[in-house]
Design a protein around this motif. Structure first.
Motif, mmCIF file in Angstrom:
data_model
loop_
_atom_site.group_PDB
_atom_site.id
_atom_site.type_symbol
_atom_site.label_atom_id
_atom_site.label_comp_id
_atom_site.label_asym_id
_atom_site.label_seq_id
_atom_site.Cartn_x
_atom_site.Cartn_y
_atom_site.Cartn_z
ATOM 1 N N GLY A 41 0.826 -1.201 0.000
ATOM 2 C CA GLY A 41 0.000 0.000 0.000
ATOM 3 C C GLY A 41 0.860 1.250 0.000
ATOM 4 N N SER A 42 0.267 2.338 -0.434
ATOM 5 C CA SER A 42 1.010 3.602 -0.462
ATOM 6 C C SER A 42 1.269 4.070 0.968
ATOM 7 C CB SER A 42 0.217 4.666 -1.218
ATOM 8 O OG SER A 42 -0.884 5.095 -0.458
ATOM 9 N N PRO A 43 2.387 4.703 1.199
ATOM 10 C CA PRO A 43 2.707 5.183 2.548
ATOM 11 C C PRO A 43 1.652 6.142 3.101
ATOM 12 C CG PRO A 43 4.664 5.254 1.177
ATOM 13 C CD PRO A 43 3.517 4.911 0.275
ATOM 14 N N ILE A 44 1.101 6.986 2.234
ATOM 15 C CA ILE A 44 0.083 7.932 2.691
ATOM 16 C C ILE A 44 -1.183 7.173 3.098
ATOM 17 C CG2 ILE A 44 -1.430 9.822 1.972
ATOM 18 C CD1 ILE A 44 0.917 10.866 0.301
ATOM 19 N N GLY A 45 -1.557 6.171 2.340
ATOM 20 C CA GLY A 45 -2.731 5.371 2.679
ATOM 21 C C GLY A 45 -2.561 4.617 3.982
ATOM 22 N N VAL A 46 -1.379 4.050 4.183
ATOM 23 C CA VAL A 46 -1.101 3.320 5.423
ATOM 24 C C VAL A 46 -1.106 4.295 6.611
ATOM 25 C CG1 VAL A 46 0.613 1.944 6.668
ATOM 26 C CG2 VAL A 46 0.190 1.512 4.243
ATOM 27 N N ALA A 47 -0.497 5.469 6.425
ATOM 28 C CA ALA A 47 -0.488 6.473 7.499
ATOM 29 C C ALA A 47 -1.911 6.924 7.831
ATOM 30 C CB ALA A 47 0.369 7.665 7.100
ATOM 31 N N ALA A 48 -2.731 7.099 6.800
ATOM 32 C CA ALA A 48 -4.117 7.510 7.020
ATOM 33 C C ALA A 48 -4.893 6.408 7.748
ATOM 34 C CB ALA A 48 -4.786 7.839 5.688
ATOM 35 N N ALA A 49 -4.666 5.159 7.367
ATOM 36 C CA ALA A 49 -5.347 4.042 8.029
ATOM 37 C C ALA A 49 -4.918 3.941 9.490
ATOM 38 C CB ALA A 49 -5.053 2.735 7.297
ATOM 39 N N LEU A 50 -3.633 4.108 9.743
ATOM 40 C CA LEU A 50 -3.134 4.027 11.110
ATOM 41 C C LEU A 50 -3.659 5.181 11.957
ATOM 42 C CD1 LEU A 50 -1.338 2.462 13.054
ATOM 43 C CD2 LEU A 50 0.596 3.810 12.258
ATOM 44 N N THR A 51 -3.655 6.383 11.402
ATOM 45 C CA THR A 51 -4.150 7.550 12.142
ATOM 46 C C THR A 51 -5.649 7.447 12.391
ATOM 47 O OG1 THR A 51 -2.418 8.916 11.165
ATOM 48 C CG2 THR A 51 -4.287 10.068 12.137
ATOM 49 N N GLY A 52 -6.398 7.175 11.340
ATOM 50 C CA GLY A 52 -7.847 7.063 11.492
ATOM 51 C C GLY A 52 -8.249 5.920 12.408
ATOM 52 N N GLY A 53 -7.568 4.789 12.264
ATOM 53 C CA GLY A 53 -7.854 3.648 13.126
ATOM 54 C C GLY A 53 -7.530 3.929 14.582
ATOM 55 N N SER A 54 -6.432 4.637 14.816
ATOM 56 C CA SER A 54 -6.055 4.982 16.190
ATOM 57 C C SER A 54 -7.103 5.882 16.833
ATOM 58 C CB SER A 54 -4.694 5.684 16.214
ATOM 59 O OG SER A 54 -3.690 4.819 15.764
ATOM 60 N N VAL A 55 -7.585 6.846 16.063
ATOM 61 C CA VAL A 55 -8.621 7.746 16.584
ATOM 62 C C VAL A 55 -9.894 6.962 16.903
ATOM 63 C CG1 VAL A 55 -10.124 9.684 15.978
ATOM 64 C CG2 VAL A 55 -7.682 9.814 15.496
#
Length: 89
Positions: A41-55
């Motif tokens: 996956g793209s780094p931005i997509g993974v970062a978004a998934a990790l951030t959104g999931g954490s929230v």
């Protein structure tokens, strides 16, 4: 010496008290690792998934904690908490 033991139990309790939160975070990190390395996956997509999931995980944990009510203060904490059992062993 008793004070140090109490402090260590409270620090351990921060990580142990909410097993669901710890498991949800581990599952989220595992899912994001699979997304990043397994599916490339793209780094931005993974970062978004990790951030959104954490929230989302944090919001769910806070909601569940509010339903349970406030934690007991250190003075009144039972000596048989999960943290104290781990530190004693």
């Amino acid at each position: 010496m008793k004070t140090i033991g109490t402090i260590l139990r409270e620090i351990a309790a921060l990580f142990i008290d909410d097993e669901r939160l710890a498991l949800a975070i581990l599952a989220l990190v595992g899912l994001c690792a699979c997304l990043a390395f397994g599916l490339h996956g793209s780094p931005i997509g993974v970062a978004a998934a990790l951030t959104g999931g954490s929230v989302l995980v944090l919001a769910f944990s806070v909601r569940q904690g509010a339903k349970r009510g406030p934690r007991r203060p250190i003075r009144e904490a039972s000596s048989q908490t999960a943290a104290s059992r781990i530190i004693r062993h």
